[in-house]
Design an enzyme around this catalytic site. Structure first.
Site, PDB file in Angstrom:
ATOM      1  CB  SER A   1      -0.622 -10.920  63.142  1.00 12.07           C
ATOM      2  OG  SER A   1       0.218 -11.148  62.018  1.00 12.07           O
TER       3      SER A   1
ATOM      4  CD  GLU B   1      -2.472 -10.091  59.173  1.00 15.90           C
ATOM      5  OE1 GLU B   1      -2.602 -10.113  57.744  1.00 15.90           O
ATOM      6  OE2 GLU B   1      -1.789  -9.534  59.987  1.00 15.90           O
TER       7      GLU B   1
ATOM      8  NE  ARG C   1      -4.309  -1.568  54.637  1.00 15.38           N
ATOM      9  CZ  ARG C   1      -3.407  -2.586  54.880  1.00 15.38           C
ATOM     10  NH1 ARG C   1      -2.432  -2.317  55.509  1.00 15.38           N
ATOM     11  NH2 ARG C   1      -3.568  -3.828  54.349  1.00 15.38           N
TER      12      ARG C   1
ATOM     13  NE  ARG D   1      -7.534  -4.961  58.973  1.00 14.64           N
ATOM     14  CZ  ARG D   1      -6.313  -5.087  58.434  1.00 14.64           C
ATOM     15  NH1 ARG D   1      -5.657  -6.415  58.565  1.00 14.64           N
ATOM     16  NH2 ARG D   1      -5.738  -4.180  57.872  1.00 14.64           N
TER      17      ARG D   1
ATOM     18  NE  ARG E   1       0.086  -0.722  63.106  1.00 15.44           N
ATOM     19  CZ  ARG E   1      -0.071  -2.080  63.135  1.00 15.44           C
ATOM     20  NH1 ARG E   1      -0.179  -2.663  61.945  1.00 15.44           N
ATOM     21  NH2 ARG E   1       0.208  -2.624  64.255  1.00 15.44           N
TER      22      ARG E   1
END
Length: 425
Positions: A350, A347, A275, A389, A260
RNA sequence: GGAGGGAUGGCCGAGUGGACGAUGGCGCCUGUCUUGAAAACAGGUGUGGGUUUGCGCCCACCGGGGGUUCGAAUCCCUCUCCCUCCGCCA
């Protein structure tokens, strides 16, 4: 992609959904106008085509050359006429499609209305937050001190937001991946290893294009894109297929790297491994009948929760508000793990019920056993946990006063029986 | 990278300009026959769109896109994918 029939018949529902998501509802009116135009043009052009088909058949049988030539001339004109209307029709369809494909999914009535992620609702909290008799360190200190995360060399190789895992750090991540995939297979998911690059139409089908082009890496010579999540190739697996109802549900799990560009969050979370431009993830994915998707959603949530629970990591289950809900999602739960060093909730997963939104874009259908019309499947996706994470949560929750890390019990057999990560490891 | 051959309905496989949305076979469904099954026989069996209260009618689709033609599965251009051979390289 929303059903055009739904937009036509219940435009209020669509406008309401846009308002709840803080988006401009005005495209709905434009869409309705274009839809009306489209259908009128189709009626006109098809009528003319039907005429041409009939006359062309007659021409084949005509003996009288003069009459025959007259009909041919007439049909040539009609053909020009058809081409002209066709061009108009195409223009209308392109515009209509562009607008409809940018409409987000309609949120489930359960989804709380909110402005952003601060309006997400805590559904439950599981596990006790660890207590420390020392000041817990963030992973960006622990990792380099233990020699298991090398930020400097990551930057040397690829720039900001890259890092190198080393020794037991790399092994810990590999063990997590192996263990998670195995767990999901036991839970009833079929393991897949898809390409990490896909063609543009696959990304369109998953809802990533055209809206999120900026966030994707791409081969500029070919129509090939790096996947931002395994959800993309898994959605594309059955593109344009008609499945049998008896095959459903199909439950898949896949480990992939994800890429990403993080344009939308430039400058945010640049510290640590939270990230990155590249990260690993183990994904869960389900194709099911429309009536089964809420139950499948619950099932996936509990399967992902089991992962967190078996690792002995405390977490909380969040229900996303309309301010945070993803573009294609109907309803999404997040699993957040506590990171005592960074002092934030991470997080790690999801889990979304997308309904028929991706199925419409990707042509994912099934034939009901009773032989009636084909139906779009419902699709659901969720991280069986994102690796960096989860790694942060393990490192920060299992840290000791001396800076060492206790390895979670379930992973020890996959790490050659090691129980602790120490400096010089 | 070079040379050649392909892509047709769930599957196999015909079709080189007009009655082909597509012969035939297999598979599947229904019916007849049978105590039941098999066999045999008869019929049915794609997707999407438009229109209609409904029966239905119409349009499009033979790998994708474009072109020629009154008319294209069929002719032309182009792209993608697959196969065979040669070369090169993990």
């Amino acid at each position: 992609m929303l059903d055009m029939r739904l937009i036509r018949e219940e435009p209020e529902r669509v406008r309401e959904a846009l308002v709840k998501r803080h988006m401009d509802p005005s495209p709905v009116d434009k869409i309705l106008t274009l839809d009306e135009q489209r259908r009128q043009l189709i009626q006109g052009v098809e009528e003319k085509r039907a005429e041409r088909n009939v006359v062309s058949k007659d021409i084949a049988k005509m003996k009288d050359q003069v009459e025959r030539q007259a009909k041919i001339d007439e049909m040539r004109q009609l053909g020009d006429n058809i081409d002209a209307i066709d061009a108009d029709l195409k223009a209308v369809e392109v515009e209509l499609n562009a607008l409809v494909s940018e409409l987000p999914n309609i949120p489930d009535p359960d989804v709380p209305v909110g402005v952003d992620d601060s309006d997400n609702v805590v559904v439950r909290t599981v596990g006790e937050l660890p207590e420390f008799d020392f000041e817990p360190k963030p992973h960006w200190d622990l990792g380099p001190e233990l020699g298991i995360i090398d930020f400097e060399r990551g930057v040397k190789l690829a720039g900001s937001r890259f890092y190198v895992l080393s020794g037991l750090g790399a092994r810990l991540q590999r063990a997590l991946i192996y263990w998670m995939v195995d767990l999901h297979v036991k839970q009833g998911y079929l393991e897949k290893y898809p390409p990490f690059m896909v063609r543009g139409e696959i990304l369109y089908g998953a809802g990533q294009l055209p809206k999120f082009e900026d966030n994707l890496y791409k081969d500029h010579e070919e129509d090939l894109w790096m996947i931002p999540t395994a959800e993309v190739p898994l959605t594309g697996l059955h593109m344009d297929e008609i499945l049998d109802e008896a095959q459903l549900p199909l439950r898949y799990t896949a480990y992939t790297a994800c890429f990403r560009r993080e344009k939308a969050s430039a400058g945010r979370d640049v510290r640590g491994i939270k990230r990155g431009f590249q990260f690993d993830k183990v994904e869960l994915y389900t194709f099911c009948r429309l009536e089964d998707s809420p139950a499948e959603h619950d099932r996936m949530v509990s399967d992902a929760e089991e992962t967190a629970a078996l690792l002995g990591l405390p977490y909380r289950m969040m229900l996303q508000s309309t301010g945070d809900l993803g573009f294609g999602s109907h309803k999404t739960y997040d699993i957040e793990m506590w990171a005592p060093g960074c002092k934030e909730w991470l997080e790690v997963s999801s889990i979304s019920n997308v309904g028929d939104f991706q199925a419409r874009r990707s042509g994912l259908r099934y034939r009901p056993t009773d032989g009636k019309n084909t139906q779009f499947v419902h699709t659901l996706n969720g991280s069986g946990l994102g690796l960096p994470r989860t790694l942060i949560a393990v490192l920060e929750n299992y840290q000791q006063a001396d800076g060492s890390i206790v390895i979670p019990e379930v992973l020890r057999p996959l790490m050659g029986g090691e129980t602790v990560i120490r400096a010089e490891g």
